[in-house]
Write an enzyme that holds these catalytic residues in place. Structure first.
Site, PDB file in Angstrom:
ATOM      1  N   ARG A 158       0.849  -1.150   0.079  1.00 35.77           N
ATOM      2  CA  ARG A 158       0.051   0.079   0.171  1.00 35.77           C
ATOM      3  C   ARG A 158       0.956   1.152   0.107  1.00 35.77           C
ATOM      4  O   ARG A 158       2.055   1.061   0.566  1.00 35.77           O
ATOM      5  CB  ARG A 158      -0.837  -0.205   1.251  1.00 35.77           C
ATOM      6  CG  ARG A 158      -1.859  -1.170   1.522  1.00 35.77           C
ATOM      7  CD  ARG A 158      -2.545  -0.968   2.669  1.00 35.77           C
ATOM      8  NE  ARG A 158      -3.447  -2.345   2.738  1.00 35.77           N
ATOM      9  CZ  ARG A 158      -3.096  -3.282   3.451  1.00 35.77           C
ATOM     10  NH1 ARG A 158      -2.205  -3.610   4.122  1.00 35.77           N
ATOM     11  NH2 ARG A 158      -4.176  -4.286   3.564  1.00 35.77           N
ATOM     12  N   LYS A 184      -2.163  -2.189   7.854  1.00 36.41           N
ATOM     13  CA  LYS A 184      -3.506  -1.874   8.435  1.00 36.41           C
ATOM     14  C   LYS A 184      -3.522  -2.189  10.052  1.00 36.41           C
ATOM     15  O   LYS A 184      -3.122  -3.343  10.039  1.00 36.41           O
ATOM     16  CB  LYS A 184      -4.426  -2.276   7.733  1.00 36.41           C
ATOM     17  CG  LYS A 184      -4.695  -1.281   6.516  1.00 36.41           C
ATOM     18  CD  LYS A 184      -6.064  -1.691   5.749  1.00 36.41           C
ATOM     19  CE  LYS A 184      -6.397  -0.700   4.616  1.00 36.41           C
ATOM     20  NZ  LYS A 184      -7.719  -0.993   3.757  1.00 36.41           N
ATOM     21  N   HIS A 253      -1.802   2.476  -6.258  1.00 33.25           N
ATOM     22  CA  HIS A 253      -2.614   1.216  -5.794  1.00 33.25           C
ATOM     23  C   HIS A 253      -2.735   0.097  -7.245  1.00 33.25           C
ATOM     24  O   HIS A 253      -2.933  -1.006  -7.069  1.00 33.25           O
ATOM     25  CB  HIS A 253      -4.416   1.597  -5.681  1.00 33.25           C
ATOM     26  CG  HIS A 253      -4.605   0.665  -4.499  1.00 33.25           C
ATOM     27  ND1 HIS A 253      -4.027   0.564  -3.135  1.00 33.25           N
ATOM     28  CD2 HIS A 253      -5.930   0.142  -4.547  1.00 33.25           C
ATOM     29  CE1 HIS A 253      -4.728  -0.371  -2.481  1.00 33.25           C
ATOM     30  NE2 HIS A 253      -5.993  -0.597  -3.316  1.00 33.25           N
ATOM     31  N   ARG A 256       0.193  -1.949  -6.801  1.00 34.36           N
ATOM     32  CA  ARG A 256      -0.213  -3.052  -5.833  1.00 34.36           C
ATOM     33  C   ARG A 256      -1.078  -4.189  -6.538  1.00 34.36           C
ATOM     34  O   ARG A 256      -1.077  -5.348  -6.699  1.00 34.36           O
ATOM     35  CB  ARG A 256      -1.023  -2.365  -4.663  1.00 34.36           C
ATOM     36  CG  ARG A 256      -1.259  -3.377  -3.616  1.00 34.36           C
ATOM     37  CD  ARG A 256      -1.793  -2.593  -2.215  1.00 34.36           C
ATOM     38  NE  ARG A 256      -2.768  -3.306  -1.488  1.00 34.36           N
ATOM     39  CZ  ARG A 256      -2.614  -4.042  -0.514  1.00 34.36           C
ATOM     40  NH1 ARG A 256      -1.090  -4.433  -0.433  1.00 34.36           N
ATOM     41  NH2 ARG A 256      -3.489  -4.913   0.224  1.00 34.36           N
ATOM     42  N   HIS A 279      -3.603  -9.141   3.611  1.00 41.05           N
ATOM     43  CA  HIS A 279      -5.176  -8.955   3.799  1.00 41.05           C
ATOM     44  C   HIS A 279      -5.435  -9.821   5.091  1.00 41.05           C
ATOM     45  O   HIS A 279      -4.825 -10.928   5.340  1.00 41.05           O
ATOM     46  CB  HIS A 279      -5.754  -9.471   2.671  1.00 41.05           C
ATOM     47  CG  HIS A 279      -6.003  -8.709   1.715  1.00 41.05           C
ATOM     48  ND1 HIS A 279      -6.425  -8.937   0.209  1.00 41.05           N
ATOM     49  CD2 HIS A 279      -5.642  -7.258   1.532  1.00 41.05           C
ATOM     50  CE1 HIS A 279      -6.236  -7.888  -0.571  1.00 41.05           C
ATOM     51  NE2 HIS A 279      -5.961  -7.087   0.087  1.00 41.05           N
ATOM     52  N   TYR A 288      -9.726 -10.791  -6.513  1.00 41.23           N
ATOM     53  CA  TYR A 288      -8.621 -10.902  -7.781  1.00 41.23           C
ATOM     54  C   TYR A 288      -8.903 -12.290  -8.556  1.00 41.23           C
ATOM     55  O   TYR A 288      -8.570 -12.456  -9.416  1.00 41.23           O
ATOM     56  CB  TYR A 288      -7.239 -11.085  -7.110  1.00 41.23           C
ATOM     57  CG  TYR A 288      -6.800  -9.657  -6.497  1.00 41.23           C
ATOM     58  CD1 TYR A 288      -6.478  -8.937  -7.460  1.00 41.23           C
ATOM     59  CD2 TYR A 288      -6.933  -9.412  -5.115  1.00 41.23           C
ATOM     60  CE1 TYR A 288      -5.950  -7.515  -7.235  1.00 41.23           C
ATOM     61  CE2 TYR A 288      -6.400  -8.039  -4.852  1.00 41.23           C
ATOM     62  CZ  TYR A 288      -5.922  -7.194  -5.896  1.00 41.23           C
ATOM     63  OH  TYR A 288      -5.622  -5.938  -5.261  1.00 41.23           O
TER      64      TYR A 288
END
Length: 311
Positions: A158, A184, A253, A256, A279, A288
């Protein structure tokens, strides 16, 4: 219809835009026509409604009717965003009716808006990615930018993770092809770095120590020697895309997404992509698979002898 007119006058007094007022009016007329169709089992036009003396009894509108209206709009092909707006209009209108003492409850409040479809992330194909990354590197800013773009694509970072990357502990494992980033939820995670990105990083680090302030811990710095911002990275990427002749809009992004898409296309390993991107839940990564199937469908249509349409 008089209540709708008063509602619109109230909104106009609140300086709502003409566009907003038009949307509210269209949405409410659409609901009114549905209401009369349900009550009288016949289709009504706008002209019919304006000419008919019958006054709609808003107290007769319940949650079931609002749900039926939403379903009718879904069946007619109205998009999720427009459906959400229709519901928002009805909620606002019924709140107005409550304030006027016309009704005692807001049936639209109990009806959930349909989920917005999750857009597929825009990626780059491998040729476009190479085109972006294989540009001349002649200035110190270009050396820095090359390391940034290679790292975004190689590690699937990110942009916030890249901007927040510090020399230590971030780069402690660079020689072995790993870096530590703050993801995150303030969780540290390991990200993999390929050979091209390692080379670009090593080239940048030689320059970085000449450009950064002595006390600066950030890996990537601006011309003042301070931590580089997300906005600056976007600007540099826009410039690189122009130099590379890429006409579509670029963003960190997208690099990524390109990393995730290219790994999944080659391996088919969704769990590996989940770990690569950091994630927390596999469900986040599953978008995806749609991209991968989209790619497969395109290849199939172009190559399978029984898939091509006659021209």
């Amino acid at each position: 219809m008089k209540h709708i007119e008063r509602f619109l006058l109230t909104l106009r007094a609140e300086n709502k835009s003409v566009h907003t007022l038009d949307n509210y009016q269209r949405d409410l007329i659409s609901f009114v026509m549905f209401y009369f169709q349900q009550m009288n089992n016949q289709a009504w036009s706008m002209q019919d409604l304006m000419a008919d003396p019958q006054v709609l009894d808003w107290r007769g509108v319940d949650v079931g009717m609002v749900k039926s209206y939403v379903m009718s709009q879904v069946q007619s092909g109205l998009g999720a965003r427009s459906l959400a707006r229709h519901l928002s209009t009805l909620r606002s209108f019924f709140q107005f009716l409550i304030s006027e003492g016309i009704v005692s409850a807001n049936p639209a409040k109990l009806v959930k808006a349909p989920k917005q479809p999750q857009p597929l992330p825009k990626s780059l194909d491998i040729d476009q990615t190479n085109q972006l990354l294989e540009q001349p590197v002649e200035t110190w800013q270009a050396i820095r930018n090359q390391a940034i773009f290679e790292l975004l694509y190689s590690a699937g970072l990110r942009v916030s993770e890249l901007v927040g990357l510090d020399l230590s502990p971030g780069l402690d494992g660079l020689d072995s092809g790993q870096i530590q980033v703050l993801g995150k939820g303030k969780k540290m995670r390991l990200a993999l770095v390929g050979a091209k990105a390692q080379q670009a990083m090593q080239a940048w680090l030689k320059v970085r120590f000449q450009k950064a302030k002595p006390e600066e811990t950030a890996v990537f710095v601006n011309q003042r020697g301070s931590r580089l911002s997300v906005r600056s990275i976007q600007q540099q990427l826009d410039q690189r895309a122009i130099e590379a002749g890429i006409v579509s809009k670029m963003s960190p992004h997208r690099l990524r997404h390109a990393c995730a898409t290219h790994v999944l296309e080659s391996s088919g390993d969704l769990r590996a992509v989940q770990e690569l991107l950091g994630h927390a839940n596999l469900s986040t990564t599953q978008i995806y698979t749609k991209l991968d199937m989209q790619h497969l469908a395109q290849v199939y249509d172009q190559t399978h002898p029984r898939a091509r349409k006659n021209k």
